[in-house]
Design a protein around this motif. Structure first.
Motif, PDB file in Angstrom:
ATOM      1  N   GLY A  42      -6.334   5.463 -10.298  1.00  0.00           N
ATOM      2  CA  GLY A  42      -6.862   4.949  -9.044  1.00  0.00           C
ATOM      3  C   GLY A  42      -6.096   5.459  -7.841  1.00  0.00           C
ATOM      4  O   GLY A  42      -6.690   5.778  -6.806  1.00  0.00           O
ATOM      5  N   GLU A  43      -4.767   5.539  -7.965  1.00  0.00           N
ATOM      6  CA  GLU A  43      -3.958   6.055  -6.861  1.00  0.00           C
ATOM      7  C   GLU A  43      -4.287   7.511  -6.578  1.00  0.00           C
ATOM      8  O   GLU A  43      -4.429   7.922  -5.421  1.00  0.00           O
ATOM      9  CB  GLU A  43      -2.465   5.917  -7.196  1.00  0.00           C
ATOM     10  N   THR A  48       0.836  -1.203   0.000  1.00  0.00           N
ATOM     11  CA  THR A  48       0.000   0.000   0.000  1.00  0.00           C
ATOM     12  C   THR A  48       0.870   1.252   0.000  1.00  0.00           C
ATOM     13  O   THR A  48       1.639   1.466   0.939  1.00  0.00           O
ATOM     14  CB  THR A  48      -0.919   0.025   1.241  1.00  0.00           C
ATOM     15  N   ARG A 100      -1.656   0.506 -16.798  1.00  0.00           N
ATOM     16  CA  ARG A 100      -0.938   1.450 -15.946  1.00  0.00           C
ATOM     17  C   ARG A 100      -1.716   2.754 -15.774  1.00  0.00           C
ATOM     18  O   ARG A 100      -1.767   3.312 -14.683  1.00  0.00           O
ATOM     19  CB  ARG A 100       0.435   1.749 -16.541  1.00  0.00           C
ATOM     20  N   GLU A 144      -4.905   3.238 -15.681  1.00  0.00           N
ATOM     21  CA  GLU A 144      -5.984   3.047 -14.703  1.00  0.00           C
ATOM     22  C   GLU A 144      -5.426   2.939 -13.290  1.00  0.00           C
ATOM     23  O   GLU A 144      -6.038   3.428 -12.333  1.00  0.00           O
ATOM     24  CB  GLU A 144      -6.784   1.802 -15.056  1.00  0.00           C
ATOM     25  N   ARG A 145      -4.266   2.295 -13.138  1.00  0.00           N
ATOM     26  CA  ARG A 145      -3.677   2.183 -11.804  1.00  0.00           C
ATOM     27  C   ARG A 145      -3.292   3.550 -11.259  1.00  0.00           C
ATOM     28  O   ARG A 145      -3.542   3.868 -10.092  1.00  0.00           O
ATOM     29  CB  ARG A 145      -2.454   1.259 -11.835  1.00  0.00           C
ATOM     30  N   TRP A 156      -7.620   7.799  -4.864  1.00  0.00           N
ATOM     31  CA  TRP A 156      -7.541   7.361  -3.470  1.00  0.00           C
ATOM     32  C   TRP A 156      -6.960   8.464  -2.595  1.00  0.00           C
ATOM     33  O   TRP A 156      -7.465   8.746  -1.499  1.00  0.00           O
ATOM     34  CB  TRP A 156      -6.695   6.099  -3.383  1.00  0.00           C
ATOM     35  N   GLN A 188      -4.588  -7.879 -14.426  1.00  0.00           N
ATOM     36  CA  GLN A 188      -3.764  -6.696 -14.201  1.00  0.00           C
ATOM     37  C   GLN A 188      -4.372  -5.496 -14.916  1.00  0.00           C
ATOM     38  O   GLN A 188      -4.663  -5.556 -16.108  1.00  0.00           O
ATOM     39  CB  GLN A 188      -2.334  -6.921 -14.715  1.00  0.00           C
ATOM     40  N   LEU A 189      -4.584  -4.396 -14.204  1.00  0.00           N
ATOM     41  CA  LEU A 189      -5.136  -3.193 -14.817  1.00  0.00           C
ATOM     42  C   LEU A 189      -4.063  -2.474 -15.620  1.00  0.00           C
ATOM     43  O   LEU A 189      -2.873  -2.515 -15.266  1.00  0.00           O
ATOM     44  CB  LEU A 189      -5.674  -2.255 -13.737  1.00  0.00           C
ATOM     45  N   ARG A 196      -8.997   1.415   1.386  1.00  0.00           N
ATOM     46  CA  ARG A 196      -7.767   0.630   1.589  1.00  0.00           C
ATOM     47  C   ARG A 196      -7.335   0.549   3.052  1.00  0.00           C
ATOM     48  O   ARG A 196      -6.259   0.025   3.367  1.00  0.00           O
ATOM     49  CB  ARG A 196      -6.611   1.188   0.747  1.00  0.00           C
TER      50      ARG A 196
END
Length: 251
Positions: free
Chosen positions: A215-216, A123, A209, A211-212, A219, A206-207, A170
């Motif tokens: 998402g970060e 995380t 990059r 999208e990752r 968040w 696996q998403l 998370r």
């Protein structure tokens, strides 16, 4: 072992945040564990004194005396995670506070269930607490050994590292995470439960990059920034909240 009165104390993890029930109610692993205990034997009473946002000192000062007055024969005490998120947290000092609470609970003859924290290695940001979290966990195992307490081992659980076990913030488990945690706690207490709870899910796709990264960023905006804001204002997510189940009642 058989228990007639189970009392849970702690913070949002034990309150059940991330595991919604009917209406505005929360379920959570402790409620689910109480149901498992009741299924194994009749007549179990259960109280849950946990309140989100509470620090370890608050849990020990505010909840443990109430728990002692309820005369339980099983107490779960899981706290310290909120402390460890704060810069400068001292895991050795936290362990000393926790040990005093365990000694007081065990002196009544009650069994005690502790829980290690989850390894935050995967995380972002929270992973920075990994060293002090590991130190605190090591203390918990030693405390349990000295005083005959049970330990729910979340640090070593492979399945809990799956993002699908977690709520969107998370920080809190999703319903499936709470369900498996309850079964893991039951196993730690010696109950005969289906061991499939320990089997990790099949790997998720696996998403991409992009999208990752999106998402970060989402968040951080949705959860990290508000958390920092509360800290700067001296506020807590648990301000004004009380225990959801303060009186032991049949499960």
């Amino acid at each position: 072992m058989t228990w007639q009165r189970f009392v849970a104390v702690g913070d949002s993890f034990t309150e059940g945040v991330g595991d919604p029930g009917p209406g505005d109610a929360l379920v959570g692993w402790a409620d689910r564990l109480a149901a498992l205990l009741s299924a194994a034997q009749s007549g179990v009473e259960y109280a849950n004194l946990a309140v989100r946002g509470r620090l370890l000192g608050q849990v020990v000062d505010e909840q443990v005396p109430v728990a002692l007055a309820l005369r339980p024969d099983l107490v779960s005490i899981v706290a310290g995670g909120n402390d460890l998120l704060r810069p400068g947290a001292d895991p050795d000092a936290l362990a000393a506070v926790m040990e005093e609470a365990v000694v007081a609970l065990r002196a009544t003859g009650a069994d005690v269930l502790l829980a290690t924290g989850v390894d935050p290695r995967a995380t972002p940001l929270i992973g920075r607490t990994r060293g002090r979290s590991a130190t605190y966990n090591a203390h918990l195992w030693s405390i349990a050994a000295r005083h005959g307490a049970h330990v729910l081992d979340q640090w070593g659980a492979a399945w809990v590292q799956d993002a699908r076990m977690w709520d969107v913030d998370r920080l809190h488990l999703a319903p499936e995470g709470h369900r498996r945690t309850a079964l893991a706690a039951a196993a730690a207490l010696g109950l005969d439960v289906d061991p499939s709870w320990a089997v990790p899910l099949d790997p998720a796709p696996q998403l991409p990059r992009r999208e990752r990264v999106a998402g970060e960023l989402a968040w951080v905006r949705s959860f990290v920034v508000p958390w920092v804001g509360r800290r700067l204002r001296g506020r807590s997510s648990g301000d004004g909240r009380t225990a959801k189940r303060p009186v032991p009642t049949p499960v």
